[in-house]
Write a protein that holds these residues in place. Structure first.
Motif, PDB file in Angstrom:
ATOM      1  N   ALA A  45       0.837  -1.207   0.000  1.00  0.00           N
ATOM      2  CA  ALA A  45       0.000   0.000   0.000  1.00  0.00           C
ATOM      3  C   ALA A  45       0.869   1.253   0.000  1.00  0.00           C
ATOM      4  N   ALA A  74      -5.399  -3.042   3.873  1.00  0.00           N
ATOM      5  CA  ALA A  74      -4.877  -2.002   2.979  1.00  0.00           C
ATOM      6  C   ALA A  74      -5.512  -0.657   3.277  1.00  0.00           C
ATOM      7  N   LEU A  78      -3.809   3.271   3.148  1.00  0.00           N
ATOM      8  CA  LEU A  78      -3.977   4.056   1.932  1.00  0.00           C
ATOM      9  C   LEU A  78      -4.576   5.410   2.285  1.00  0.00           C
TER      10      LEU A  78
END
Length: 138
Positions: A45, A74, A78
């Motif tokens: 990520a 993730a 992110l």
């Protein structure tokens, strides 16, 4: 000393260690599960974030990202320029560990990898530009 060096080379993924009877991690990666906790999603990520940042201006809408792991693995790493999606056809990027061959579930150009001891443990794919059947998961 051999085992200490091997574990240092695998850090922080020491749990992917396999003994030399099977050829270590390089010998085991096609026969057994390696990153079964999908811990490599986090650095993947970060690699995706850096890749998109290097392109310049952020997108008008968040990029949809498919993840072959728990989405939360993730999503928390992110930034706001991404949204994790369960609709893999719509995904413009794909993050996946290589265990269970999940990294081949979606097409796209590999833009980043997480590796240890010459073995790819995770990939990031850029799916922008794929059309039609190319966007369909296998």
């Amino acid at each position: 000393a051999f085992h200490l060096v091997t574990l240092a080379r695998l850090h922080p993924y020491e749990y992917v260690y396999y003994n030399q009877l099977v050829g270590g991690l390089p010998g085991a990666h096609t026969k057994w599960e390696t990153d079964y906790w999908a811990d490599t999603v986090r650095p993947a990520a970060a690699l995706l974030t850096a890749y998109v940042a290097a392109e310049g201006a952020p997108p008008k809408e968040p990029w949809p990202v498919a993840v072959c792991a728990e989405n939360l693995q993730a999503d928390v790493f992110l930034g706001p320029e991404f949204e994790v999606t369960k609709d893999w056809r719509r995904a413009e990027f794909f993050i996946s560990p290589t265990h269970m061959d999940c990294d081949t579930a979606l097409k796209g150009r590999i833009i980043a990898t997480v590796e240890r001891m010459g073995v790819t443990l995770a990939v990031v794919r850029d799916r922008r530009g794929l059309v039609g059947a190319e966007r369909t998961p296998r």
